[in-house]
Design a protein around this motif. Structure first.
Motif, short mmCIF file in Angstrom:
data_model
loop_
_atom_site.label_atom_id
_atom_site.label_comp_id
_atom_site.label_asym_id
_atom_site.label_seq_id
_atom_site.Cartn_x
_atom_site.Cartn_y
_atom_site.Cartn_z
N ARG A 71 0.80 -0.88 -0.16
CA ARG A 71 0.28 -0.04 -0.14
C ARG A 71 0.99 1.41 -0.10
O ARG A 71 0.45 2.25 -0.42
CB ARG A 71 -0.89 0.07 1.46
CG ARG A 71 -1.92 -1.06 1.68
CD ARG A 71 -3.02 -1.25 3.04
NE ARG A 71 -3.82 -1.91 3.00
CZ ARG A 71 -5.29 -2.21 2.53
NH1 ARG A 71 -5.48 -0.76 1.63
NH2 ARG A 71 -5.65 -3.13 2.30
N GLU A 87 -1.54 -4.30 7.48
CA GLU A 87 -1.86 -2.73 6.97
C GLU A 87 -1.54 -2.61 5.52
O GLU A 87 -2.14 -2.20 5.03
CB GLU A 87 -2.61 -1.83 7.71
CG GLU A 87 -1.32 -1.26 8.74
CD GLU A 87 -1.80 -0.33 9.32
OE1 GLU A 87 -0.44 0.32 9.77
OE2 GLU A 87 -3.36 -0.24 9.77
N LYS A 91 -2.41 -5.13 0.96
CA LYS A 91 -2.80 -5.61 0.52
C LYS A 91 -3.21 -7.23 -0.80
O LYS A 91 -2.82 -7.19 -1.30
CB LYS A 91 -3.81 -4.48 0.01
CG LYS A 91 -5.41 -4.37 -1.45
CD LYS A 91 -6.02 -3.32 -1.32
CE LYS A 91 -4.64 -2.43 -2.51
NZ LYS A 91 -5.41 -1.48 -3.39
#
Length: 341
Positions: A40, A61, A64
Motif C-alpha cells: 500500500r 495493513e 493488500k
C-alpha cells in the motif's frame, strides 16, 4: 498457425477467477492462483500467484491482497494487468528467454460476458505486452479440451464449473446453440462452507480454509462412494474469540452446498429444455460433459445423473480442459477460424 518464430511467442491463457493457466507449445507453463499482493505504501507488486495466496488472510495493513477477477470477469483492471505481466515474466524466466518476445495471445472468456467486460480482458492482455489478442468462449474451449469434435453437426452439452461462473453450453457445428452462465461456482461454494461453519459450529474461517475444506471433504451428496475421512478445520470461536479446531464431514459439506448445487441443476435443466429437438436426441446418446474445478466435487456426476437421467462424463483433467482447449484452438487457427473473436 504456422511455425513458431524466434521473435513471436504464441500462448493460450485461461484467465480464471480462481486460477490462471498459460499454455505454450502444448505445455502448461503457468498454473497459479489468480491473486496478487500489493504494498500500500508504494503501490508496488509484493507477490503473485502461489506466493500471494499464502499471504491471504495473514497480511498487515501495509499489504493488500487482491483477486483481480470476480464472477469470471476482471473486477480490478490494474491488478489484472500487473498479474498478467508478472506471470508472463515468470514464463520467460523459466524458458530462459533473453528478451521479451512479441506475444500472440488467445484468452478464454465466459459466454455471458458483456462487451465492456470483453474489452477489459482484451485491454489487460494488450497492456501486458500482447501484440495480437483473440478471444474464445470458455464452454467452447472446454469442449475442445475434453476432446469433442465441435465442428460436427452433432449436439454436445458442456458444463464448465469454474471459480466465478458455471457455464452451460450446447455446442454444434463449431458454435454455441444454447448457453447459460450463472454466478454460482467455486467461490460461492466456499462462501457456503464459511457460512455453514459459522452458523452450525460458531466458528469463523477464511476463504483459503474453506477452499481446503472443499478439496478434502467437498461433496454434492451425502451418499457417495469412497467417502473421505473427516477433516480437521482450524478457526476462531465466535463466542470466546479463542482459536479452536473441529472435525467436518462430507455429509455436512453436502448439506452446506445443497442450495448452490440445486441452482446449477436448474441451469442445466433450463439449457436442456431450450435445446432444439434434433440436438436433444444427440445429447441423449452422448450425455453431459463436466469440466472445471467444480467437476471434482465428489458425487456431483451422480447427482446430475439422478436429475437429468443422462450419462455424465467428467473430463480427464477438468481443471486443465479450458486451457488445453484454448491452446488447441490457437494451434489450429486455420481449422477453427470462427472460434476466435
Amino acid at each position: 498457425m504456422g511455425l513458431f518464430s524466434f521473435f513471436t511467442k504464441e500462448i493460450a491463457v485461461d484467465l480464471g477467477t480462481a486460477n490462471t493457466l498459460i499454455v505454450h507449445n502444448d505445455q502448461i507453463v503457468i498454473n497459479e492462483p489468480s491473486i496478487i499482493a500489493i504494498n500500500r505504501k508504494d503501490n508496488k507488486l509484493q507477490a503473485v500467484g502461489d506466493e500471494a495466496l499464502r499471504m491471504q488472510g495473514r497480511t498487515h495493513e501495509d499489504i493488500k491482497v487482491i483477486r483481480p477477477l470476480k464472477d469470471g470477469v476482471i473486477a480490478d483492471f490494474q491488478a489484472a494487468e500487473l498479474m498478467l505481466v508478472e506471470f508472463l515474466r515468470k514464463m520467460n524466466n523459466r524458458q530462459k528467454s533473453l528478451f521479451p518476445p512479441s506475444l500472440k495471445v488467445v484468452v478464454c472468456i465466459p459466454s455471458g460476458i458483456t462487451e465492456v467486460e470483453e474489452r477489459a480482458v482484451r485491454d489487460s492482455a494488450e497492456q501486458a505486452g500482447a501484440r495480437d489478442v483473440r478471444l474464445i468462449y470458455e464452454p467452447m474451449a472446454a469442449a475442445i479440451g475434453i476432446g469433442l469434435d465441435v465442428l460436427e453437426p452433432e449436439g454436445n452439452i458442456v458444463v464448465d464449473i469454474g471459480g466465478g461462473t458455471s457455464e452451460i453450453a450446447v455446442i454444434s457445428l463449431g458454435g454455441i446453440v444454447q448457453q447459460t452462465s450463472i454466478k454460482i461456482a467455486g467461490d460461492e461454494f466456499n462462501q457456503d462452507i464459511m457460512d455453514y461453519i459459522r452458523r452450525e459450529h460458531s466458528m469463523s474461517i477464511g476463504e483459503r480454509t474453506a477452499e481446503l475444506v472443499k478439496i478434502h471433504v467437498g461433496a454434492a451428496m451425502t451418499d457417495i462412494e469412497n467417502p473421505p475421512e473427516p477433516y480437521e478445520v482450524h478457526g476462531r470461536d465466535l463466542l470466546t474469540g479463542i482459536p479452536k479446531a473441529i472435525k467436518i464431514t462430507h455429509q455436512e459439506i453436502a448439506e452446506a452446498l445443497d442450495n448452490s448445487i440445486s441452482q446449477v441443476e436448474v441451469a442445466v435443466m433450463n439449457a436442456l429444455e431450450k435445446t432444439p429437438s434434433e440436438l436433444s436426441a444427440d445429447i441423449y446418446t452422448a450425455g453431459i460433459y463436466l469440466a472445471g474445478g467444480g467437476a471434482l466435487l465428489r458425487g456431483l456426476d451422480k447427482r446430475l445423473h439422478l436429475k437429468t437421467k443422462l450419462q455424465i462424463h467428467v473430463a480427464e483433467e477438468p481443471l486443465q480442459a479450458v486451457a488445453r482447449g484454448t491452446a488447441v484452438a490457437l494451434k489450429n487457427f486455420d481449422r477453427f477460424p470462427f472460434l476466435i473473436k
